[in-house]
Design a protein around this motif. Structure first.
Motif, PDB file in Angstrom:
ATOM      1  N   LYS A 158      27.497 -17.815 -18.408  1.00 16.32           N
ATOM      2  CA  LYS A 158      28.315 -18.428 -17.365  1.00 16.32           C
ATOM      3  C   LYS A 158      29.528 -17.554 -17.074  1.00 16.32           C
ATOM      4  O   LYS A 158      30.026 -16.858 -17.951  1.00 16.32           O
ATOM      5  N   ASP A 181      35.159 -23.689 -16.731  1.00 13.90           N
ATOM      6  CA  ASP A 181      34.331 -24.485 -15.824  1.00 13.90           C
ATOM      7  C   ASP A 181      34.930 -24.616 -14.427  1.00 13.90           C
ATOM      8  O   ASP A 181      34.206 -24.791 -13.451  1.00 13.90           O
ATOM      9  N   THR A 196      30.907 -23.444 -12.331  1.00 12.57           N
ATOM     10  CA  THR A 196      29.519 -23.669 -12.748  1.00 12.57           C
ATOM     11  C   THR A 196      28.548 -23.486 -11.588  1.00 12.57           C
ATOM     12  O   THR A 196      27.339 -23.384 -11.806  1.00 12.57           O
ATOM     13  N   ARG A 200      23.629 -19.891 -11.927  1.00  6.69           N
ATOM     14  CA  ARG A 200      22.722 -20.736 -12.719  1.00  6.69           C
ATOM     15  C   ARG A 200      21.480 -19.913 -13.006  1.00  6.69           C
ATOM     16  O   ARG A 200      20.733 -19.568 -12.087  1.00  6.69           O
TER      17      ARG A 200
END
Length: 204
Positions: A158, A181, A196, A200
């Motif tokens: 991430k 985040d 986020t 992905r």
């Protein structure tokens, strides 16, 4: 930005002349005049630096961060990608992203921007350019007076944004936050981005 510095080896008639730099190194203006120079070539300390193939993580984070930043820009500001910034006579890197303010010249003939017009610069760290992204480029950006710098690292798949602000006396960056985040800051302008959504991973 992923990159690999030029090294001089054996001479070959198939090599372009610019592969062998002048004794003083190249100057920022030389990038506009060297024939058939590969796209996205940077100039660091007078040496040419070429781009390696991007990883999917790098591509997605840069692309989506660009889109997200557009939503928060104050009037007269613009997000720039795939262009270089002249920091000093022998320094002309190409940040992954940067934001210019209202004083920047923006027209079809511009090939690079001046450091004084840049309010924010962002680099996404790549495995083969870690030292440049984490060490050399931040020093150059700070010495040129760019007030804000974001270093984006991949942590457990991430993006994590480390935000830095220029300390004007020493001309060096101090960290103002590590954002995992959500990137929520008030400088250089109000930003609130769900990190986020920038990447992905998918597996078959």
């Amino acid at each position: 930005m992923t990159a690999e510095a030029v090294t001089v080896g054996m001479t070959s008639p198939s090599l372009p002349e610019w592969i062998f730099p002048p004794a003083r190194g190249y100057l920022a203006e030389d990038l506009d005049h060297l024939p058939d120079l590969p796209a996205h070539t940077e100039l660091i300390d007078g040496s040419l630096v070429f781009v390696d193939p991007q990883r999917h993580f790098h591509h997605c984070v840069v692309h989506r961060l660009h889109i997200e930043l557009e939503e928060f820009l104050p009037p007269g500001h613009e997000v720039i990608q795939e262009m270089s910034v002249k920091l000093a006579p022998r320094q002309r890197p190409e940040p992954d992203l940067f934001v210019v303010g209202p004083g920047a010249q923006i027209d079809g003939e511009v090939t690079c921007f001046e450091a004084g017009d840049v309010v924010l610069v962002a680099e996404v760290v790549s495995p083969d350019s870690e030292v440049r992204d984490r060490v050399r480029k931040p020093v150059l950006y700070a010495e040129a007076g760019i007030p804000h710098f974001w270093l984006i690292e991949e942590v457990n798949g991430k993006p994590v944004v480390f935000a830095y602000e220029l300390e004007p006396v020493k001309k060096s960056y101090v960290i103002t936050g590590a954002h995992h985040d959500r990137l929520k800051v008030s400088v250089p302008f109000d930003v609130d981005i769900d990190l986020t959504t920038l990447y992905r991973s998918r597996t078959r």
